[in-house]
Write a protein that holds these residues in place. Structure first.
Motif: not given
Length: 574
Positions: A30, A201, A264-265, A268
């Protein structure tokens, strides 16, 4: 998933506490995303803002002064009796002679003869373009990937910046204005897209720090961009090289963003397991594509005193910031009589002060909120008060104590004013992201629309007050800004908020009531089933549930709410 219906069997499923993964860590994903957003914001701000100092190099100030003189008969051979040109290395000298009838002209060697009305028109071009797209931007961001929307907006910036020198030298000011309008079409997407990504995030306890870091791209563009622009202007490459330099750097960023960024996570692919678990437990995940059944409460948003106070701050602060970004190099040149290199230095160092205090203040205020020392509302009101009332104080001091005889004093006052403004993002900006995170894209678009209206009003206000670039006209401008700051600060103190509003969680309350007091787990299985849903149900079942009776499959009220919230959030991310 098969359910056992044999005699009751009790089991306890436990889940260890999630370990916090630090924000400032070399492997913090992040942090990488925030730095990427910051770099992109720096590039777009520089492409938009460098026109301020570049314009002072593009314009032939001597020819423009002769064109506007009230003594046309003196333009033949006696020009030196009316004007005194100041050398580029002259820093702050009011005049080399005691002849008060002479008008001091500072010329940086430009070749274009564009009057102040044409310059103001060019300055306002990006604002006109952004007005067109800022409100529709929320629909694009809700339905398409914010990552790609941001990429396309920056691409628009790059293209228009690269062709501006050719347009300016071959076609004149009005085609340049049109190119700036097209650039502004991309600007309307910049902040809403970044806001949507950051909201996805970062946990609420880290948002002031994240926003402070992200918006320092604005200060980096001024602190690093203005000296670079001044140096290129004074070099043999001339002012066109400033546009080409900005385009090349922004293209490099665009490639990096395309290869490494994510919305967004959950999207990822490169992230430590510890950070993924931490974000999964602390960030309310939302889909980039809005559920079609989601109803945005526009009436409640637009009637909210806290949101309206934030809108006023958006308008006022953006008007003042635009004045400082676009017209301050002109003030240093025509009023304080600084050379081009000194001009770049005087406009850059205050941004460094702003950068440092913004980061320090953002971290300190987040730490205080995390320790429950202060509330979110107190934090945003304190931050906004320092920015508004501190900025107003130093603008008043600049008005009454600064002229071409003491430019150093003015420089110190500007540094202090920029320092006070470093607390802004922990004020109204953090308030924007705290009122209703569920409607971040919609609220950001409305807020950015007000911000663009503030930016668009600045050239008009400056054009009404500043006719001949005199000290008196600038003093009037600074007093108007000081008064606007005071009004803005008082309104935010009365109505501002940093807490989640009731209308921001209205849908969740309705859905909770619809489930009833007890909810069979089997009813949850009626959701659409596919390969991805299996992971959703598995993650839900792995939650810390004290006890489940598998024959009746019933949950307590608290457990039902946890199941419902987790499954709804996970299903939105599919």
């Amino acid at each position: 998933m098969a359910l056992d219906t044999k005699p009751p069997v009790k089991r306890a499923v436990s889940r260890p506490d999630v370990k916090k993964f630090p924000f400032f860590h070399p492997f913090s994903r992040r942090l990488h995303i925030c730095l990427l957003c910051m770099a992109g914001f720096c590039c777009t701000t520089f492409m938009r803002m460098h026109i301020a100092i570049t314009m002072t190099c593009m314009i032939n100030s001597t020819a423009l002064a002769l064109e506007n003189t009230v003594f046309p008969e003196a333009m033949d051979s006696n020009t030196s009796s009316i004007f005194e040109e100041v050398e580029l290395v002259s820093n702050g000298a009011c005049s080399s002679t005691s002849d008060n009838n002479k008008k001091v002209v500072v010329d940086y060697g430009g070749q274009l003869v564009w009057n102040s009305q044409e310059q103001n028109l060019i300055f306002s071009g990006t604002f006109w373009g952004s007005i067109i797209t800022v409100l529709p931007s929320m629909f694009f961001i809700n339905r398409y990937s914010p990552r790609y929307v941001l990429q396309a907006a920056v691409g628009c910036y790059i293209l228009m910046t690269a062709i501006t020198p050719y347009i300016a030298t071959h076609f004149g000011p009005y085609p340049v204005f049109i190119s700036r309008v097209i650039m502004g079409l991309g600007e309307g997407f910049i902040l809403p897209a970044n806001n949507a990504i950051l909201a996805n995030w970062f946990p609420s306890a880290e948002r002031s720090t994240a926003i402070s870091l992200f918006t320092t791209g604005n200060q980096m563009a001024g602190a690093g961009g203005n000296p670079v622009a001044a140096s290129l202007c004074a070099s043999s490459f001339g002012w066109p090289s400033i546009f080409y330099f900005a385009s090349i750097v922004s293209t490099i960023w665009s490639v990096c963003w395309f290869l490494t960024a994510s919305n967004q996570p959950s999207k990822c692919k490169v992230m430590t397991k510890t950070e993924r678990e931490y974000l999964d437990a602390n960030v309310v995940r939302r889909s980039n594509k809005t559920n079609r059944s989601l109803v945005v409460p526009y009436a409640k948003i637009l009637k909210s005193p806290a949101f309206l106070a934030q809108l006023l701050c958006q308008f006022v602060i953006n008007s003042i910031v635009t004045l400082l970004q676009i017209y301050l190099p002109n003030y240093f040149k025509d009023v304080l009589h600084l050379g081009v290199i000194a001009n770049g230095t005087y406009t850059s160092i205050p941004n460094i002060v702003n950068f440092a205090l913004k980061i320090v203040w953002g971290i300190a205020i987040d730490k205080a909120k995390e320790n429950k020392t202060i509330s979110g509302t107190f934090a945003v009101k304190l931050s906004q008060s320092i920015a508004n009332f501190g900025g107003a104080l130093f603008m008043i001091l600049i008005t009454f104590y600064v002229d071409c005889t003491n430019p150093t004093l003015g420089f110190l006052f500007f540094c202090m004013m920029y320092g006070c403004m470093g607390t802004l993002v922990s004020g109204f900006y953090t308030s924007l992201l705290s009122l209703a995170p569920k409607y971040t894209a919609t609220m950001s678009s409305i807020s950015v629309f007000c911000a663009m209206m503030g930016r668009l009003s600045t050239p008009a206000i400056v054009g009404l007050i500043k006719k001949e670039n005199t000290l008196y006209e600038w003093q009037t401008l600074f007093l108007v800004c000081a008064a606007a700051n005071i009004v803005c600060g008082v309104v935010f103190l009365l109505f501002g908020s940093g807490e989640l509003q009731e209308w921001g969680e209205e849908d969740e309350v309705k859905e909770t009531k619809a489930f009833g007091e007890k909810t069979p787990l089997a009813s949850i299985q009626n959701l659409r089933a596919d390969s991805e849903d299996n992971d959703v149900f598995q993650s839900a079942l792995d939650m810390d549930i004290p006890e489940i009776q598998l024959n009746e499959i019933t949950l307590t009220t608290e457990e039902r709410q946890r199941f419902q919230r987790r499954i709804r959030e996970d299903s939105m991310c599919l």
